[in-house]
Design an enzyme around this catalytic site. Structure first.
Site, short mmCIF file in Angstrom:
data_model
loop_
_atom_site.label_atom_id
_atom_site.label_comp_id
_atom_site.label_asym_id
_atom_site.label_seq_id
_atom_site.Cartn_x
_atom_site.Cartn_y
_atom_site.Cartn_z
N TYR A 142 -31.02 6.12 20.25
CA TYR A 142 -31.38 6.17 18.83
C TYR A 142 -31.78 7.58 18.48
CZ TYR A 142 -33.98 4.92 14.53
OH TYR A 142 -34.46 4.84 13.24
N LYS B 282 -27.20 4.83 18.02
CA LYS B 282 -27.55 4.63 16.61
C LYS B 282 -27.86 6.00 16.05
CE LYS B 282 -31.08 2.69 13.55
NZ LYS B 282 -32.41 2.01 13.47
#
Length: 299
Positions: A135, A163
């Site tokens: 992320y 992400k």
């Protein structure tokens, strides 16, 4: 091919509170709503879930409930910190309760170099075994993971996705262009879902889908099928929601919207507090314009 291929819309779930405690009944209803909408995967215990303010027992119960309610779709659980030891300890604990993968944020506050980021994720992947979703969110961590670093890490077998919430289209496009087979690039910003998926991203980890899961599912499915006309229509329809979910710090606006819809209490744990009356009314109006019932108004 990677062990887990993620695509479509995954919801970064809020954590509802009532009277200072996690409202598990409300969380269960939110999960039912997501499943009924056909959500592709779920992401409990992320930023939107106020995870830093949750106790260990609460995190376990939230994951267990998500797993129970969603036995047939991936559950990607957040567990990253800015300490390798603490991250591994957290992930090993949560691994006992059935997650399909872990969402691990770039270490925040420490401001590591690119080599430090690489060695951190490599160590996490080696220790936990399960699939890892990286992320990248520089606005919260204070450091950006470059495309070069992300692509180096993508070669590790159980690092299956990133992400990407950097907002840097050129950087994300480079990851999409050069990623190995089976590696998923997921938008971390709702308003970038269309341009990123139209150029090869696999899906989105969405805040807006807390409020409009069915519409976000339709948006991602239209993009995956190449129906750009429908995708454009849905994107423009959802744009006010995308914008308004971030008029204050996430998850303050999205919780205001869910509270206006009567789905949760508008309650937080410090240091977060309820948003302004303007935020509440903006989210109430946004939900209403999308066709959702809004029975409640703030006192």
């Amino acid at each position: 091919m990677k062990s887990l291929v993620l695509s479509g819309c995954g919801t970064a779930l809020v954590t509802p509170f009532r009277n200072g405690e996690v409202d598990y009944a409300a969380f269960s209803r939110l999960l039912d709503r997501q499943v009924a909408a056909g959500i592709h995967f779920l992401v409990p215990l992320g930023t939107t879930g106020e995870t830093p303010c949750l106790e260990e027992e609460e995190r376990i119960k939230i994951l267990m409930l998500a797993r129970e309610k969603c036995p047939d779709r991936p559950v990607i659980v957040g567990g990253g910190t800015n300490s390798l030891v603490q991250t591994i300890r957290s992930l090993q604990l949560l691994a006992q309760y059935g997650p399909d993968a872990f969402l691990v944020v770039v270490p925040y506050y420490n401001k590591p170099t690119q080599e430090g980021i690489y060695e951190y994720f490599k160590a996490v992947a080696e220790e936990v075994g399960k699939p890892v979703v990286m992320y990248n969110v520089p606005s919260r961590t204070g450091v950006n993971m470059t495309a070069e670093t992300a692509l180096r890490l993508a070669e590790i077998e159980n690092i299956v996705a990133v992400k990407e919430a950097s907002g840097n289209y050129a950087q994300i496009s480079e990851i999409i262009r050069c990623a190995p087979e089976g590696f998923s690039v997921l938008s971390g910003n709702d308003d970038e879902t269309l341009p990123l998926m139209a150029t090869g991203a696999s899906g989105v980890v969405s805040v807006a889908s807390n409020i409009a899961p069915e519409l976000m599912v339709r948006l991602t499915e239209s993009l995956l099928s190449g129906n750009l006309a429908e995708a454009r229509e849905l994107h423009h329809r959802l744009t006010p929601l995308f914008r308004n979910c971030f008029i204050e710090s996430n998850p303050v606006p999205v919780k205001a919207g869910l509270a206006a819809m009567g789905l949760i209490a508008e309650e937080f744990r410090l240091p977060l507090v309820p948003g302004t009356r303007k935020t509440f009314e903006t989210m109430r109006r946004t939900a209403e314009e999308l066709g959702f019932p809004v029975p409640d108004s703030r006192d």
